[in-house]
Design a protein around this motif. Structure first.
Motif, PDB file in Angstrom:
ATOM      1  N   SER A  98      47.429  39.287  32.076  1.00 50.26           N
ATOM      2  CA  SER A  98      48.454  39.938  31.242  1.00 50.26           C
ATOM      3  C   SER A  98      49.628  40.392  32.110  1.00 50.26           C
ATOM      4  O   SER A  98      49.554  40.354  33.348  1.00 50.26           O
ATOM      5  CB  SER A  98      47.834  41.162  30.579  1.00 50.26           C
ATOM      6  N   GLY A  99      50.679  40.859  31.469  1.00 45.83           N
ATOM      7  CA  GLY A  99      51.824  41.434  32.198  1.00 45.83           C
ATOM      8  C   GLY A  99      51.385  42.586  33.074  1.00 45.83           C
ATOM      9  O   GLY A  99      51.833  42.718  34.221  1.00 45.83           O
ATOM     10  N   ASN A 100      50.490  43.431  32.557  1.00 49.57           N
ATOM     11  CA  ASN A 100      49.987  44.550  33.366  1.00 49.57           C
ATOM     12  C   ASN A 100      49.259  44.032  34.598  1.00 49.57           C
ATOM     13  O   ASN A 100      49.419  44.553  35.698  1.00 49.57           O
ATOM     14  CB  ASN A 100      49.013  45.412  32.556  1.00 49.57           C
ATOM     15  N   GLY A 101      48.433  42.997  34.405  1.00 49.16           N
ATOM     16  CA  GLY A 101      47.669  42.423  35.519  1.00 49.16           C
ATOM     17  C   GLY A 101      48.612  41.864  36.578  1.00 49.16           C
ATOM     18  O   GLY A 101      48.436  42.106  37.783  1.00 49.16           O
ATOM     19  N   LEU A 102      49.635  41.123  36.128  1.00 54.14           N
ATOM     20  CA  LEU A 102      50.592  40.554  37.089  1.00 54.14           C
ATOM     21  C   LEU A 102      51.324  41.680  37.818  1.00 54.14           C
ATOM     22  O   LEU A 102      51.591  41.597  39.015  1.00 54.14           O
ATOM     23  CB  LEU A 102      51.602  39.648  36.366  1.00 54.14           C
ATOM     24  N   GLY A 103      51.626  42.754  37.080  1.00 51.67           N
ATOM     25  CA  GLY A 103      52.293  43.913  37.688  1.00 51.67           C
ATOM     26  C   GLY A 103      51.449  44.508  38.802  1.00 51.67           C
ATOM     27  O   GLY A 103      51.961  44.869  39.867  1.00 51.67           O
ATOM     28  N   GLN A 104      50.148  44.591  38.571  1.00 56.10           N
ATOM     29  CA  GLN A 104      49.253  45.133  39.612  1.00 56.10           C
ATOM     30  C   GLN A 104      49.231  44.196  40.831  1.00 56.10           C
ATOM     31  O   GLN A 104      49.334  44.646  41.975  1.00 56.10           O
ATOM     32  CB  GLN A 104      47.824  45.266  39.067  1.00 56.10           C
ATOM     33  N   LEU A 105      49.105  42.884  40.559  1.00 58.23           N
ATOM     34  CA  LEU A 105      49.009  41.925  41.664  1.00 58.23           C
ATOM     35  C   LEU A 105      50.294  41.890  42.482  1.00 58.23           C
ATOM     36  O   LEU A 105      50.260  41.763  43.713  1.00 58.23           O
ATOM     37  CB  LEU A 105      48.723  40.521  41.105  1.00 58.23           C
ATOM     38  N   ALA A 106      51.432  42.031  41.797  1.00 60.12           N
ATOM     39  CA  ALA A 106      52.724  41.895  42.483  1.00 60.12           C
ATOM     40  C   ALA A 106      53.159  43.183  43.169  1.00 60.12           C
ATOM     41  O   ALA A 106      54.201  43.239  43.783  1.00 60.12           O
ATOM     42  CB  ALA A 106      53.790  41.453  41.476  1.00 60.12           C
ATOM     43  N   ASN A 107      52.317  44.217  43.067  1.00 63.24           N
ATOM     44  CA  ASN A 107      52.671  45.496  43.690  1.00 63.24           C
ATOM     45  C   ASN A 107      52.117  45.619  45.111  1.00 63.24           C
ATOM     46  O   ASN A 107      52.155  46.679  45.710  1.00 63.24           O
ATOM     47  CB  ASN A 107      52.157  46.640  42.807  1.00 63.24           C
ATOM     48  N   ALA A 137      39.172  37.840  37.484  1.00 62.04           N
ATOM     49  CA  ALA A 137      40.224  38.664  38.111  1.00 62.04           C
ATOM     50  C   ALA A 137      40.771  39.668  37.092  1.00 62.04           C
ATOM     51  O   ALA A 137      41.019  40.832  37.410  1.00 62.04           O
ATOM     52  CB  ALA A 137      41.348  37.775  38.630  1.00 62.04           C
ATOM     53  N   LYS A 138      40.904  39.198  35.865  1.00 63.78           N
ATOM     54  CA  LYS A 138      41.424  40.090  34.823  1.00 63.78           C
ATOM     55  C   LYS A 138      40.511  41.306  34.642  1.00 63.78           C
ATOM     56  O   LYS A 138      40.968  42.445  34.515  1.00 63.78           O
ATOM     57  CB  LYS A 138      41.514  39.294  33.506  1.00 63.78           C
ATOM     58  N   LYS A 139      39.209  41.024  34.664  1.00 62.85           N
ATOM     59  CA  LYS A 139      38.225  42.107  34.512  1.00 62.85           C
ATOM     60  C   LYS A 139      38.348  43.090  35.700  1.00 62.85           C
ATOM     61  O   LYS A 139      38.371  44.308  35.505  1.00 62.85           O
ATOM     62  CB  LYS A 139      36.818  41.495  34.455  1.00 62.85           C
ATOM     63  N   LEU A 140      38.456  42.526  36.887  1.00 62.78           N
ATOM     64  CA  LEU A 140      38.565  43.399  38.068  1.00 62.78           C
ATOM     65  C   LEU A 140      39.846  44.232  38.021  1.00 62.78           C
ATOM     66  O   LEU A 140      39.845  45.417  38.360  1.00 62.78           O
ATOM     67  CB  LEU A 140      38.545  42.540  39.347  1.00 62.78           C
ATOM     68  N   LEU A 141      40.936  43.626  37.568  1.00 62.49           N
ATOM     69  CA  LEU A 141      42.208  44.369  37.495  1.00 62.49           C
ATOM     70  C   LEU A 141      42.093  45.526  36.506  1.00 62.49           C
ATOM     71  O   LEU A 141      42.624  46.607  36.740  1.00 62.49           O
ATOM     72  CB  LEU A 141      43.351  43.425  37.095  1.00 62.49           C
ATOM     73  N   LYS A 142      41.405  45.276  35.413  1.00 58.97           N
ATOM     74  CA  LYS A 142      41.203  46.352  34.422  1.00 58.97           C
ATOM     75  C   LYS A 142      40.465  47.523  35.049  1.00 58.97           C
ATOM     76  O   LYS A 142      40.649  48.670  34.664  1.00 58.97           O
ATOM     77  CB  LYS A 142      40.402  45.841  33.227  1.00 58.97           C
ATOM     78  N   GLU A 143      39.600  47.216  36.007  1.00 52.25           N
ATOM     79  CA  GLU A 143      38.844  48.281  36.696  1.00 52.25           C
ATOM     80  C   GLU A 143      39.636  48.846  37.876  1.00 52.25           C
ATOM     81  O   GLU A 143      39.125  49.657  38.639  1.00 52.25           O
ATOM     82  CB  GLU A 143      37.496  47.717  37.204  1.00 52.25           C
ATOM     83  N   GLY A 144      40.866  48.362  38.056  1.00 48.75           N
ATOM     84  CA  GLY A 144      41.721  48.870  39.139  1.00 48.75           C
ATOM     85  C   GLY A 144      41.406  48.248  40.487  1.00 48.75           C
ATOM     86  O   GLY A 144      41.885  48.726  41.514  1.00 48.75           O
ATOM     87  N   LYS A 145      40.598  47.165  40.495  1.00 54.57           N
ATOM     88  CA  LYS A 145      40.186  46.564  41.781  1.00 54.57           C
ATOM     89  C   LYS A 145      41.151  45.425  42.152  1.00 54.57           C
ATOM     90  O   LYS A 145      40.831  44.239  41.978  1.00 54.57           O
ATOM     91  CB  LYS A 145      38.749  46.048  41.670  1.00 54.57           C
ATOM     92  N   VAL A 146      42.318  45.810  42.655  1.00 49.72           N
ATOM     93  CA  VAL A 146      43.378  44.827  42.919  1.00 49.72           C
ATOM     94  C   VAL A 146      43.016  43.918  44.096  1.00 49.72           C
ATOM     95  O   VAL A 146      43.192  42.693  44.025  1.00 49.72           O
ATOM     96  CB  VAL A 146      44.730  45.552  43.163  1.00 49.72           C
ATOM     97  N   LYS A 147      42.499  44.520  45.183  1.00 47.48           N
ATOM     98  CA  LYS A 147      42.150  43.707  46.375  1.00 47.48           C
ATOM     99  C   LYS A 147      41.121  42.649  46.006  1.00 47.48           C
ATOM    100  O   LYS A 147      41.235  41.480  46.382  1.00 47.48           O
ATOM    101  CB  LYS A 147      41.538  44.613  47.456  1.00 47.48           C
ATOM    102  N   GLU A 148      40.109  43.061  45.252  1.00 47.06           N
ATOM    103  CA  GLU A 148      39.038  42.152  44.852  1.00 47.06           C
ATOM    104  C   GLU A 148      39.597  41.051  43.942  1.00 47.06           C
ATOM    105  O   GLU A 148      39.255  39.870  44.092  1.00 47.06           O
ATOM    106  CB  GLU A 148      37.925  42.912  44.120  1.00 47.06           C
ATOM    107  N   ALA A 149      40.490  41.446  43.027  1.00 50.40           N
ATOM    108  CA  ALA A 149      41.077  40.456  42.112  1.00 50.40           C
ATOM    109  C   ALA A 149      41.849  39.404  42.905  1.00 50.40           C
ATOM    110  O   ALA A 149      41.767  38.201  42.620  1.00 50.40           O
ATOM    111  CB  ALA A 149      41.992  41.156  41.115  1.00 50.40           C
ATOM    112  N   TRP A 150      42.579  39.854  43.930  1.00 52.91           N
ATOM    113  CA  TRP A 150      43.319  38.897  44.761  1.00 52.91           C
ATOM    114  C   TRP A 150      42.366  37.907  45.427  1.00 52.91           C
ATOM    115  O   TRP A 150      42.623  36.702  45.453  1.00 52.91           O
ATOM    116  CB  TRP A 150      44.125  39.638  45.836  1.00 52.91           C
TER     117      TRP A 150
END
Ligand code: FMN
Length: 300
Positions: A233-242, A280-293
């Motif tokens: 989602s847009g939120n997920g991309l926002g987390q990854l791009a931060n 990755a989407k699931k991990l991002l929802k849990e705030g786990k950005v490093k793991e999602a990457w």
């Protein structure tokens, strides 16, 4: 649908704007007239606009119905002082009651069942039941028009704040004890359109880490397969791009579910990518950005 404000009637402008510019915090403005009669009214056209100088603004509008002005406005023009009290969920029905159009001179503290607490620097009393009170000097009243619906900005400088001890806790910062506010304990209430309100409580609060001084790489710098993902989602991309730089594959990253996806979808790269994005989407929802990457990088 496009709404051209010039073509809307005043009541329609009010209806649409109040539904979409929401939620708005609610303050109780306590004011007095020059004879000393106390008035208490809630306002959701209210917010913080500056911290140094400390400025809050609320806006008693001219009534759409008959273009009359509110007692609060008349009072601050007579006595330019106000005690602003933050309205919390436990007060919302009494606040609504206080918004009834009682005749001038009627004290809404009494009508709505609140207790007057003397302020220390300004004449209007504070609401004892409110957990946060701001003693303010009115530095300017700026009318925004002359017709029904026109706001009047009451620009207030905050002189002194009263915050309930129950909201505060001690914290040691650089060998000094400072008071911090527990956001979860305030229990704000906010106004939306029509009869809608929302409350801010532990169930619906969440945190978004500040980017601070470090620059995020930005969505334009994300690899094409991530940026164009139909799953993230847009939120997920926002987390990854931060992140400050594009992460590299971490050989020490050990994740059973990732291993399973790679084994199971080995022969089908498209499906593997889809599964990796879902994980990755699931991990991002849990705030786990490093793991999602790390999961997303495994798609290469
Ligand atoms: C939660 C809530 C928020 C309100 N916000 C505003 C506002 O921002 N501006 C306004 O003009 N009226 C607002 N009202 C309506 C006023 O409170 C109402 O007109 C009140 O009678 C004004 O009182 P007064 O004439 O004693 O100043 C609000 C009412 C409620 C219940």
């Amino acid at each position: 649908m496009i709404f051209d404000l010039n073509e809307l009637k005043p009541a329609e402008k009010q209806y649409y704007l109040q539904h979409v510019i929401a939620p708005r915090p609610i303050c109780f403005a306590s004011t007095i007239d020059k004879e000393g009669h106390v008035n208490l009214s809630p306002f959701s056209f209210f917010n913080l606009f500056s911290t140094h100088p400390p400025i809050v603004i609320f806006s008693p509008s001219r009534r759409v119905r008959d273009n009359t002005t509110k007692h609060t406005l008349q009072n601050v023009l007579e006595v330019p002082e106000v005690a602003i009290n933050i309205v919390t969920y436990d007060m919302v029905h009494q606040a609504s009651l206080a918004s009834c159009e009682f005749p001038k001179g009627v004290n809404e503290f009494i009508k709505a069942g609140f207790t007057e607490e003397p302020a220390t620097l300004v004449k209007p009393p504070m609401v004892k039941e409110s957990k946060v009170k701001l003693e303010c000097k009115v530095i300017e009243v700026k009318p925004l028009g002359t017709e029904g619906g026109a706001g009047n900005l009451v620009i207030c400088e905050v002189l002194r704040m009263h915050i309930a001890d129950s909201l505060l806790h001690d914290s040691l910062v650089s060998a000094q004890t400072i008071k911090l506010i527990d956001q979860r304990k305030i229990n704000h209430v906010a106004r939306l359109g029509g009869d809608w309100y929302c409350q801010v409580n532990e169930q619906n609060l969440f945190q978004v880490e500040k980017p601070n001084t470090q620059l995020g790489i930005g969505i334009d710098a994300l690899p094409e397969n991530i940026r164009g993902s139909e799953i993230l989602s847009g939120n997920g991309l926002g987390q990854l791009a931060n992140v400050q730089e594009l992460p590299a594959i971490d050989a020490s990253f050990d994740d059973d579910h990732l291993k399973q996806i790679i084994q199971y979808y080995n022969l089908n790269p498209d499906e593997m990518e889809m599964e990796l994005h879902l994980y990755a989407k699931k991990l991002l929802k849990e705030g786990k950005v490093k793991e999602a990457w790390q999961v997303l990088l495994a798609a290469y």
